[in-house]
Design a protein around this motif. Sequence first.
Motif, PDB file in Angstrom:
ATOM      1  N   UNK A   1      -9.030   3.095  -4.732  1.00 21.25           N
ATOM      2  CA  UNK A   1      -9.145   2.587  -3.366  1.00 21.25           C
ATOM      3  C   UNK A   1      -7.790   2.469  -2.658  1.00 21.25           C
ATOM      4  N   UNK A   2      -6.724   2.288  -3.431  1.00 14.92           N
ATOM      5  CA  UNK A   2      -5.411   2.033  -2.823  1.00 14.92           C
ATOM      6  C   UNK A   2      -4.352   2.967  -3.399  1.00 14.92           C
TER       7      UNK A   2
ATOM      8  N   UNK B   1      -5.023  -5.541  -0.982  1.00 10.49           N
ATOM      9  CA  UNK B   1      -6.079  -5.035  -1.858  1.00 10.49           C
ATOM     10  C   UNK B   1      -5.869  -5.348  -3.325  1.00 10.49           C
ATOM     11  N   UNK B   2      -4.723  -5.937  -3.679  1.00  7.99           N
ATOM     12  CA  UNK B   2      -4.481  -6.274  -5.086  1.00  7.99           C
ATOM     13  C   UNK B   2      -5.227  -7.551  -5.473  1.00  7.99           C
TER      14      UNK B   2
ATOM     15  N   UNK C   1       5.186   5.904  -5.596  1.00  5.76           N
ATOM     16  CA  UNK C   1       5.912   4.634  -5.535  1.00  5.76           C
ATOM     17  C   UNK C   1       5.007   3.595  -4.875  1.00  5.76           C
ATOM     18  N   UNK C   2       4.726   2.530  -5.635  1.00  8.00           N
ATOM     19  CA  UNK C   2       3.939   1.403  -5.143  1.00  8.00           C
ATOM     20  C   UNK C   2       4.884   0.208  -4.994  1.00  8.00           C
ATOM     21  N   UNK C   3       4.930  -0.383  -3.799  1.00 11.89           N
ATOM     22  CA  UNK C   3       5.827  -1.521  -3.588  1.00 11.89           C
ATOM     23  C   UNK C   3       5.338  -2.327  -2.401  1.00 11.89           C
TER      24      UNK C   3
ATOM     25  N   UNK D   1       2.791   3.907  -1.492  1.00 19.64           N
ATOM     26  CA  UNK D   1       1.944   2.818  -1.025  1.00 19.64           C
ATOM     27  C   UNK D   1       2.894   1.649  -0.768  1.00 19.64           C
ATOM     28  N   UNK D   2       3.369   1.499   0.475  1.00 14.75           N
ATOM     29  CA  UNK D   2       4.377   0.483   0.778  1.00 14.75           C
ATOM     30  C   UNK D   2       3.815  -0.917   1.002  1.00 14.75           C
ATOM     31  N   UNK D   3       2.503  -1.087   0.819  1.00 13.49           N
ATOM     32  CA  UNK D   3       1.867  -2.398   0.979  1.00 13.49           C
ATOM     33  C   UNK D   3       0.882  -2.624  -0.164  1.00 13.49           C
TER      34      UNK D   3
END
Length: 383
Positions: free
Chosen positions: A376-377, A69-70, A340-342, A63-65
């Motif tokens: 959701x993300x 949604x945060x 990987x979330x970033x 999730x590169x964005x």
Amino acid sequence: MAESKPSDTSTTRRSSSWSFGLLVLILTPVAAAIFLYQLDSFDPASLPTHEFSQEPMPVPKLNPRMLQGSEMIGQGNLLGPEDIAYDANSHLIYTGCADGWVKRVTLNESAANSVVHNWAFTGGRPLGVALGRAGEVLVADAEKGLLEISGDGVMKLLTDEAEGLKFKQTNAVDVAVDGMIYFTDASYKYGLIEFIWEILEGRPHGRLLSFDPSTQETIVLLRDLYLANGVVVSPDQTSVVFCETLMKRCIKYYIQGERKGSMEKFIDNLPGMPDNILYDEEGHYWIALATGTKGLWDLALKYPSIRKVMAILERYIGRPHIEKNGGILAVDLEGKPVAHYYDPELSMVSSGIKVGKYLYCGSFVKPYIIRLDLDQHAARTIT
């Protein structure tokens, strides 16, 4: 033969004068920079880059964005919530903040309705937090040392030195089922406000330690670490995994069994500089990456001369902030990447943990905790 006109001669002189002035304008700061570089006594070391893995680390889901949604929890009331400890019984998050308070956050389905309470004041800079076995909270305070805070908020110093060396940057902490406490001192040379110099110098001043509450003994388990950071006890209680920030890796150190006292690589070639590592009770570790290391940071880790230039900028005019692509890497119990979330706009992420369907992320500098709904993300396979 035609004679040159006075106006042509004057124009030529003005052009030569302008060119000379431009040359001086360009060369003067270059000469000054070279002079400063030669004069400055700061002497960064070469990192053992031969230990860096040359293979790119494949991550199956991204999730590169993640900022899209945060949500923000405790905005304005949580200045630099560095680490996160979640109490499943009370549904509270404990976190240490830059104002010296260990705070409790009452979670709510609505991020805006989550409540922040000042719980215990350490008078220092609380970083790592971990839940003890009898209702206490253990705190790695960068300025005070390893602390224990009872359920009613009474604070006690457990240890602040080992082998005659005071802790300069008590960083992270966890506790085993048998009560043994494991923690890191990121540096015995530089304090927290000087942490950038630890990175720029590139020498191993970090230590992994244990503290036995029954004997009050502090033992150095490993020394000469390149900025020892987050630490977590494995769910089977046979090892601890800790982050070595400058080397972009995590190491497994055995605390039980035939391999007790030995260590091995857990994961390396991380896509950023690791900070804390937390276990979610669901089979995954979550490694916070303060910043990605592509670009200038990657070059800086490889070449001491670049770090010296960065040090000169830091000392005289201020270092440019090149941190980006911070985030969280989820790995399984064998150290294999899962997700990987970033985000390009994210930096100084210092901790992350999955609680229910949410990912909660702490930060060394932000005035809030980031929350992301993983239903959701979720990270997805990108082809």
